[in-house]
Design a protein around this motif. Structure first.
Motif, PDB file in Angstrom:
ATOM      1  N   ASN A   1      96.854   1.994  -9.231  1.00 52.34           N
ATOM      2  CA  ASN A   1      97.550   0.979  -8.457  1.00 52.34           C
ATOM      3  C   ASN A   1      99.067   1.079  -8.515  1.00 52.34           C
ATOM      4  N   ASN A   2      99.619   1.422  -9.665  1.00 50.14           N
ATOM      5  CA  ASN A   2     101.043   1.195  -9.904  1.00 50.14           C
ATOM      6  C   ASN A   2     101.934   2.394  -9.652  1.00 50.14           C
ATOM      7  N   TRP A   3     103.140   2.079  -9.211  1.00 44.05           N
ATOM      8  CA  TRP A   3     104.204   3.066  -9.026  1.00 44.05           C
ATOM      9  C   TRP A   3     104.937   3.250 -10.350  1.00 44.05           C
ATOM     10  N   PRO A   4     104.930   4.470 -10.918  1.00 41.72           N
ATOM     11  CA  PRO A   4     105.533   4.682 -12.237  1.00 41.72           C
ATOM     12  C   PRO A   4     107.016   5.035 -12.163  1.00 41.72           C
ATOM     13  N   GLY A   5     107.797   4.147 -11.584  1.00 42.43           N
ATOM     14  CA  GLY A   5     109.218   4.442 -11.458  1.00 42.43           C
ATOM     15  C   GLY A   5     109.992   3.281 -10.885  1.00 42.43           C
ATOM     16  N   PHE A   6     111.224   3.533 -10.523  1.00 39.35           N
ATOM     17  CA  PHE A   6     112.075   2.524  -9.912  1.00 39.35           C
ATOM     18  C   PHE A   6     111.729   2.378  -8.434  1.00 39.35           C
ATOM     19  N   THR A   7     111.913   1.183  -7.898  1.00 38.17           N
ATOM     20  CA  THR A   7     111.619   0.975  -6.480  1.00 38.17           C
ATOM     21  C   THR A   7     112.624   1.695  -5.585  1.00 38.17           C
ATOM     22  N   PHE A   8     113.866   1.834  -6.061  1.00 35.49           N
ATOM     23  CA  PHE A   8     114.839   2.550  -5.231  1.00 35.49           C
ATOM     24  C   PHE A   8     114.482   4.035  -5.160  1.00 35.49           C
ATOM     25  N   ALA A   9     113.795   4.547  -6.187  1.00 35.72           N
ATOM     26  CA  ALA A   9     113.339   5.933  -6.143  1.00 35.72           C
ATOM     27  C   ALA A   9     112.219   6.084  -5.113  1.00 35.72           C
ATOM     28  N   TYR A  10     111.359   5.078  -5.018  1.00 35.02           N
ATOM     29  CA  TYR A  10     110.303   5.114  -4.003  1.00 35.02           C
ATOM     30  C   TYR A  10     110.908   5.034  -2.611  1.00 35.02           C
ATOM     31  N   ARG A  11     111.907   4.204  -2.450  1.00 35.75           N
ATOM     32  CA  ARG A  11     112.559   4.096  -1.139  1.00 35.75           C
ATOM     33  C   ARG A  11     113.196   5.427  -0.744  1.00 35.75           C
ATOM     34  N   ARG A  12     113.779   6.094  -1.703  1.00 33.80           N
ATOM     35  CA  ARG A  12     114.375   7.401  -1.411  1.00 33.80           C
ATOM     36  C   ARG A  12     113.292   8.421  -1.034  1.00 33.80           C
ATOM     37  N   ALA A  13     112.158   8.363  -1.743  1.00 32.74           N
ATOM     38  CA  ALA A  13     111.066   9.306  -1.477  1.00 32.74           C
ATOM     39  C   ALA A  13     110.438   9.086  -0.106  1.00 32.74           C
ATOM     40  N   THR A  14     110.502   7.855   0.389  1.00 35.05           N
ATOM     41  CA  THR A  14     109.883   7.524   1.679  1.00 35.05           C
ATOM     42  C   THR A  14     110.930   7.360   2.785  1.00 35.05           C
ATOM     43  N   ARG A  15     112.126   7.837   2.540  1.00 38.62           N
ATOM     44  CA  ARG A  15     113.217   7.637   3.504  1.00 38.62           C
ATOM     45  C   ARG A  15     112.859   8.194   4.873  1.00 38.62           C
ATOM     46  N   ARG A  16     112.261   9.383   4.884  1.00 40.03           N
ATOM     47  CA  ARG A  16     111.787   9.971   6.139  1.00 40.03           C
ATOM     48  C   ARG A  16     110.672  10.965   5.808  1.00 40.03           C
ATOM     49  N   PRO A  17     109.682  11.087   6.680  1.00 42.92           N
ATOM     50  CA  PRO A  17     108.601  12.042   6.420  1.00 42.92           C
ATOM     51  C   PRO A  17     109.093  13.476   6.508  1.00 42.92           C
ATOM     52  N   ASP A  18     108.589  14.312   5.627  1.00 44.74           N
ATOM     53  CA  ASP A  18     108.934  15.728   5.627  1.00 44.74           C
ATOM     54  C   ASP A  18     107.884  16.476   6.451  1.00 44.74           C
ATOM     55  N   PRO A  19     108.270  17.094   7.564  1.00 39.64           N
ATOM     56  CA  PRO A  19     107.294  17.797   8.414  1.00 39.64           C
ATOM     57  C   PRO A  19     106.479  18.839   7.659  1.00 39.64           C
ATOM     58  N   ARG A  20     107.057  19.404   6.601  1.00 42.90           N
ATOM     59  CA  ARG A  20     106.361  20.432   5.833  1.00 42.90           C
ATOM     60  C   ARG A  20     105.167  19.876   5.072  1.00 42.90           C
ATOM     61  N   ASP A  21     105.104  18.540   4.926  1.00 40.73           N
ATOM     62  CA  ASP A  21     104.001  17.919   4.192  1.00 40.73           C
ATOM     63  C   ASP A  21     102.733  17.788   5.037  1.00 40.73           C
ATOM     64  N   PHE A  22     102.857  18.041   6.340  1.00 39.39           N
ATOM     65  CA  PHE A  22     101.756  17.732   7.255  1.00 39.39           C
ATOM     66  C   PHE A  22     101.260  18.949   8.013  1.00 39.39           C
ATOM     67  N   GLN A  23     100.012  18.869   8.406  1.00 41.96           N
ATOM     68  CA  GLN A  23      99.464  19.780   9.407  1.00 41.96           C
ATOM     69  C   GLN A  23      99.293  18.964  10.672  1.00 41.96           C
ATOM     70  N   ALA A  24      99.707  19.540  11.792  1.00 41.27           N
ATOM     71  CA  ALA A  24      99.769  18.778  13.049  1.00 41.27           C
ATOM     72  C   ALA A  24      98.919  19.438  14.125  1.00 41.27           C
ATOM     73  N   ARG A  25      98.500  18.601  15.051  1.00 38.74           N
ATOM     74  CA  ARG A  25      97.744  19.070  16.206  1.00 38.74           C
ATOM     75  C   ARG A  25      98.449  18.559  17.452  1.00 38.74           C
ATOM     76  N   ARG A  26      98.796  19.445  18.341  1.00 37.20           N
ATOM     77  CA  ARG A  26      99.492  19.044  19.557  1.00 37.20           C
ATOM     78  C   ARG A  26      98.527  18.441  20.568  1.00 37.20           C
ATOM     79  N   ALA A  27      99.039  17.484  21.305  1.00 41.90           N
ATOM     80  CA  ALA A  27      98.215  16.851  22.335  1.00 41.90           C
ATOM     81  C   ALA A  27      97.934  17.839  23.457  1.00 41.90           C
ATOM     82  N   THR A  28      96.739  17.787  23.980  1.00 46.84           N
ATOM     83  CA  THR A  28      96.385  18.646  25.109  1.00 46.84           C
ATOM     84  C   THR A  28      96.329  17.809  26.378  1.00 46.84           C
ATOM     85  N   ILE A  29      96.759  18.397  27.454  1.00 48.49           N
ATOM     86  CA  ILE A  29      96.803  17.670  28.740  1.00 48.49           C
ATOM     87  C   ILE A  29      95.463  17.811  29.452  1.00 48.49           C
TER      88      ILE A  29
END
Length: 483
Positions: A455-483
């Motif tokens: 359940n718990n975040w093992p750190g400071f909340t400002f560290a979590y905010r920094r970690a979630t500031r923006r998604p890193d595209p390298r963390d994901f696999q993506a599928r493009r929409a097809t027309i």
């Protein structure tokens, strides 16, 4: 019916998410709320004395400060009204379907098919805002169903039951119980409080706000902003004891022992109220009237284990029968099961309950491998022991909005966090949690039945905010929409 986004749950997470969607110009979304009103835990918990243990100036959205809180620590009705105010002001109410419980969500052909008692909805994106404390748990005690009198869980309080002059039993001594006991002790004939494990209860620095203070907050918003910042900094500093240097909790423990001695004159009762685990391992509670209430002549703290429940009361392991008219369970929630009992089926027919059979896992507590376009608010590893969950929710909402924006700009049908990214995050969380006070030798609602803290975040909340500031595209696999 098709939507671009379906949100499950109308508490702080769901309302905050909906507001941000509208502010971004996204109107094609719906909130599915199983109850007949919004509010989540603050709708469900209407027991006497229900209140927040985070100061009001911090327990609110940063974009919607409330200048007229009645007191430093808000009570349940005021928090619930604040949420209704936010939903009305930001035009969210028309997007909520009340009385609509989700039974299943299945990802097929790039869409989530969401089944409810009112029919099926289809959406590109599914956001769970169910929270961690929404499903009450009842103890497995022999004879529980045999009790003849009224019985209910604290989160399902039966206001039709009159307690005045009655023999009342409360099972459990957690956050709900320490608020209920002082509220009902004066009116009941006798109160038996069954304690399995003593909690740490410290002073609650609460008081009503004076009229001139509320007027100042309204006239000069920066004053309330400074109050919020001061509270945040004070509470954030407590993370040092929880996650960095657990030995610092011993200083707080000595202060606790001193305060207990001042509030509880009876040596025998005082001994029973000293926890047998390190401070902070379980949730630290705050109250100014819990210990004085336990010293009343009509209140009894029972520390013997419960053997069974009978039609007329509770029998403890020493053979004693405690006669009871009303039985109240203050026994917490199924906090580690997150989306249950919903059936969530992801890519390739994989069920979330199977993926989480050894404990819930999600990258940053938000995205889950095998479940494209599924986002969790207040998911695993995002609970706190020291600060406001609203701060964490706003960080998660910003991250989700970043994902949605990236999908729109790149013309993506779906995104899914990579397995190696999720695994690395989970491994890091477990390594960091091992050195926290939450794994210092106790059982708590932060743990699964296997003893894994999820359940718990093992750190400071400002560290979590920094970690979630923006998604890193390298963390994901993506599928493009097809027309």
């Amino acid at each position: 019916m098709a939507h671009s986004v379906v949100i499950i749950g109308g508490g702080f997470g769901g309302i905050g998410m909906a507001i941000r969607l509208r502010q971004a110009g996204i109107e094609d979304f719906v909130i599915l709320e199983k109850a007949d009103g919004l509010g989540g835990t603050w709708r469900d918990n209407t027991y006497p004395g229900a209140a927040c243990d985070v100061p009001s100036h911090l327990y609110s959205f940063s974009f919607e400060p409330k200048t007229d809180w009645s007191r430093r620590f808000p009570a349940q009705p005021e928090i619930l009204e604040y949420l209704w105010h936010c939903a009305r002001k930001y035009g969210v109410l028309s997007h909520i379907r009340f009385g609509t419980e989700v039974t299943e969500a299945r990802f097929e052909d790039g869409f989530w098919r969401v089944s409810t008692g009112e029919g099926e909805l289809v959406s590109r994106v599914l956001i769970s805002a169910c929270g961690q404390l929404n499903r009450p748990t009842l103890p497995s005690i022999e004879g529980r169903e045999s009790f003849d009198g009224p019985s209910f869980h604290s989160a399902r309080w039966d206001h039709g039951v009159e307690l005045a002059g009655k023999r009342v039993a409360i099972i459990g001594t957690g956050a709900s119980a320490i608020q209920i006991v002082p509220e009902i002790a004066e009116k009941v004939g006798h109160l038996s409080l069954f304690q399995r494990s003593a909690p740490y209860v410290i002073e609650k620095p609460d008081r009503p706000y004076r009229g001139w203070e509320k007027a100042l907050f309204a006239a000069v918003p920066s004053v309330q902003g400074m109050s919020r910042a001061k509270i945040y900094a004070l509470y954030e500093s407590r993370a040092l004891g929880f996650v960095k240097y657990p030995r610092l909790m011993e200083v707080m423990r000595r202060k606790f022992i001193k305060g207990l001695g001042e509030q509880v004159p009876d040596a025998g009762l005082r001994k029973a109220l000293v926890p047998d685990y390190p401070m902070g391992c379980k949730r630290i509670l705050i109250s100014n009237d819990y210990y004085p209430a336990l010293s009343r002549s009509n209140v009894e703290l029972v520390t013997d284990g419960i053997a069974r429940i009978t039609p007329g009361g509770v029998t403890t392991e020493d053979g004693r029968e405690h006669e009871v008219d009303v039985l109240i369970y203050a026994t917490g929630f199924l906090s580690t099961e997150f989306l249950s009992p919903m059936k969530v089926v992801g890519r390739g027919g994989r069920e979330l309950n199977d993926a989480w059979k050894h404990g819930a896992e999600a990258h940053l507590g938000i995205t889950v491998n095998g479940f494209p376009n599924l986002f969790l608010l207040y998911g695993p590893y995002t609970n706190l022991g020291h600060n406001s969950i609203i701060y964490m929710l706003e960080s998660q909402i910003r991250y989700v909005m970043g994902c949605l924006d990236a999908m729109r700009r790149a013309g993506l049908e779906s995104i899914e966090v990579r397995a190696d990214v999720q695994d690395a995050f989970g491994k890091e969380m477990q390594e960091r949690l091992h050195s926290t006070v939450w794994e210092a030798g106790c059982d708590s609602w932060y743990m699964t039945s296997e003893g894994k803290v999820v359940n718990n975040w093992p750190g400071f909340t400002f560290a979590y905010r920094r970690a979630t500031r923006r998604p890193d595209p390298r963390d994901f696999q993506a599928r493009r929409a097809t027309i």
